[in-house]
Design an enzyme around this catalytic site. Structure first.
Site, short mmCIF file in Angstrom:
data_model
loop_
_atom_site.label_atom_id
_atom_site.label_comp_id
_atom_site.label_asym_id
_atom_site.label_seq_id
_atom_site.Cartn_x
_atom_site.Cartn_y
_atom_site.Cartn_z
N GLN A 1 68.89 2.79 48.32
CA GLN A 1 70.06 1.70 48.64
C GLN A 1 71.01 1.71 47.34
OE1 GLN A 1 67.40 -1.59 48.53
NE2 GLN A 1 66.19 -0.89 46.76
N HIS B 1 60.12 -17.44 43.30
CA HIS B 1 58.89 -16.72 42.94
C HIS B 1 57.82 -17.72 42.54
CE1 HIS B 1 61.94 -13.24 42.13
NE2 HIS B 1 61.08 -12.64 42.77
N ASP C 1 61.25 -5.58 41.33
CA ASP C 1 62.07 -6.18 40.26
C ASP C 1 61.33 -6.59 39.12
OD1 ASP C 1 61.46 -8.75 41.24
OD2 ASP C 1 62.79 -8.00 42.86
N GLU D 1 56.20 -0.32 46.00
CA GLU D 1 57.84 -0.20 45.94
C GLU D 1 58.45 0.97 46.40
OE1 GLU D 1 61.54 -0.90 46.25
OE2 GLU D 1 60.23 -2.60 45.50
N ASP E 1 56.48 3.88 50.88
CA ASP E 1 57.03 2.91 52.18
C ASP E 1 55.45 1.81 52.33
OD1 ASP E 1 58.26 1.91 54.60
OD2 ASP E 1 56.46 2.71 55.41
N ASP F 1 56.67 -9.34 49.34
CA ASP F 1 57.99 -9.55 48.58
C ASP F 1 58.97 -8.76 49.29
OD1 ASP F 1 59.83 -10.79 46.99
OD2 ASP F 1 59.04 -9.83 45.31
#
Length: 536
Positions: free
Chosen positions: A263, A294, A316, A336, A370, A391
């Site tokens: 991305q 959060h 993040d 992630e 994934d 998340d």
């Protein structure tokens, strides 16, 4: 398929043998087909990023383009008596329109705020021009047959379409594996346009130059030279254009803009201003209010045993920051997809300070995969988790649909320990209530008991990406969550050893639950892989 018939035209001799000329024509068919498919894929990819909902954008682009190709084939009948000149003009126009389409689409989005009508216009124009290619090329091949080769109309059609289809395959593979990684969308489209105009212009001006009058020959030379000059100029200036467009979309304080393998990642903010993290144009993190999100995501699910925690997404490091505030957390696993986001969260001073250097904590283990695939293939081999935190991007985004499906929650429930809890970020409740309650219904369909709640009071008011394209004036003013567990419904409360929080209190949790229940949409079906239902 009917064979195209043309009026007999006096055939000037070719500068090469007819068999060689036939090979050159089929080679140009291959190149032009590859370029045409690159234009289609580039429009689909950029529209999905700028407007959102990749399924809709792909359907619009492809259906309009195929329809327009039929119109182009009909219009080309008027040019068959001047097939060489007509093909040269068509290729010059296609190279210019297709090569500049990404620039114009991005400029419209950046400075006007919407791009849907421009997308349809480009799809229609490119489709008409692509549709005009085959009848004109068929005419040129049949003329070469009259110049010395034995005529075989059915063979001509077969060879022409074979070259066209193989070229489309080459273009379809070159776009994701070559052009996007090496050049990006804007430069990739410009380079494709240059290849297109060189191939088409060279074929006509070298192989069929004797079919052209002196005036038409010079007109084609000038047209191709102008197109190449425009594309070359745009290629030189594309970086400046992209920076200016990015400032228009994200504001003047863009610090980082990178295209990872997954991305586009943009970080905004000044030393004194709040950080903003955008993923594919969507505001993912705002330093002004991320703590509200959060805290509401993490701390309710931490009530109960939480020695082993799994985070799906969250590269993040901000959800990990909240989890790691509990000293009795023994291990934290993060799945992630994008290693570029994790790298940025570790190395960018502002983002790593915001996540309190969570990625340095020895309890955290990151796997780049994934989430769906990992749960299916690796999850069963892991020890069960007390807490699973989802998340992930909003469920209304098409690439995220499978991560909000009944099958996904079924896989997630398999890694839960006895008495374990799962929390899901379900998108804004105020602006997309049906999407939110689809998440709740899907969790229940997977055999989980749920407790919906929301967190209100969002402070960030900036919107970019598809939300901006849809005309939204500001980001949604709330976040929706669903707490879930197997067996008995989970208790919506804070853990006894919860750290001191900035925004979340037991009273706020109860108010968030009442507010969510008051907006319940009943009778919403669950979403599955084969029947996704996140439509608004």
């Amino acid at each position: 398929m009917p064979v195209l018939q043309t009026k007999p035209v006096a055939a000037a001799p070719l500068p090469v043998r007819p068999r060689t000329g036939r090979f050159l024509v089929l080679g140009v068919v291959f190149i032009c087909a590859a370029c045409g498919l690159v234009y289609e894929l580039e429009l689909v990819a950029l529209a999905s990023y700028l407007i959102g909902d990749s399924v809709t954008q792909a359907s619009v682009v492809l259906s309009v383009m195929v329809f327009a190709m039929g119109i182009g084939s009909l219009l080309a009948k008027r040019l068959r008596c001047h097939a060489a000149f007509g093909f040269g003009l068509v290729e010059a126009a296609l190279a210019l329109v297709g090569g500049c389409s990404a620039l114009v689409l991005y400029a419209t989005f950046a400075w006007v705020g919407g791009a849907r009508y421009v997308l349809v216009a480009f799809s229609l124009t490119i489709g008409v021009l692509i549709g005009a290619e085959i009848p004109l090329l068929m005419t040129l091949i049949q003329r070469m047959a009259r110049r010395g080769e034995s005529g075989d109309a059915s063979g001509d059609v077969a060879d022409l379409f074979a070259a066209d289809y193989v070229g489309a395959l080459a273009g379809g593979l070159a776009f994701p594996f070559l052009l996007l990684p090496l050049a990006g969308q804007l430069t990739g489209a410009l380079v494709t346009g240059a290849v297109n105009t060189v191939a088409g212009g060279a074929l006509v001006l070298l192989l069929f130059r004797r079919d052209l009058t002196p005036r038409s020959r010079w007109l084609l030379i000038v047209a191709n030279a102008v197109v190449l000059a425009l594309l070359a100029t745009a290629t030189v200036l594309v970086d400046d254009f992209e920076r200016a467009a990015r400032r228009s979309v994200y504001g003047a304080q863009v610090r980082i803009a990178v295209q990872t393998d997954v991305q586009e990642v943009v970080v905004t903010g000044s030393p004194r201003g709040p950080l903003g993290l955008f993923l594919d144009g969507r505001l993912r993190i705002s330093g002004r209010d991320e703590y509200r999100y959060h805290e509401a995501l993490v701390h309710p699910v931490m009530r109960g045993r939480h020695a082993r925690v799994l985070i799906l997404g969250g590269g993040d490091g901000l959800a990990a920051r909240e989890v790691l505030r509990y000293p009795d957390v023994e291990s934290l696993t993060m799945i992630e997809l994008d290693p570029g986001v994790v790298r940025l969260a570790r190395t960018d001073p502002a983002l790593s300070a915001l996540n309190r250097h969570a990625h340095r904590d020895p309890r955290l283990r990151v796997t780049n995969a994934d989430a769906f695939t990992w749960l299916r293939e690796e999850g069963p081999g892991e020890a069960p988790y007390d807490v699973v935190i989802s998340d992930l991007p909003d469920p209304g985004i098409t690439p995220s649909t499978k991560l909000y499906s009944q099958e996904f929650y079924g896989l997630a429930s398999r890694v839960l320990a006895g008495g374990g809890r799962l929390v899901v970020h379900a998108g804004p409740l105020a602006t997309r209530p049906r999407v939110y309650w689809t998440v709740d219904a899907t969790l229940r369909a997977a055999g989980l008991r749920t407790r919906p709640y929301r967190a209100a009071g969002r402070l960030s008011g900036f919107t970019a990406g598809p939300d901006r394209a849809s005309g939204a004036a500001a980001a949604p003013d709330d976040w929706g969550f669903v707490l879930a567990a197997r067996g008995t419904p989970p208790e919506l409360a804070l853990a006894a050893n919860a750290p001191r929080l900035r925004s979340l209190t037991p009273e706020a949790l109860r108010a968030g639950e009442r507010s969510a229940e008051g907006a319940r949409v009943r009778g919403v079906p669950a979403s599955t892989l084969v029947h996704p239902r996140y439509t608004g």
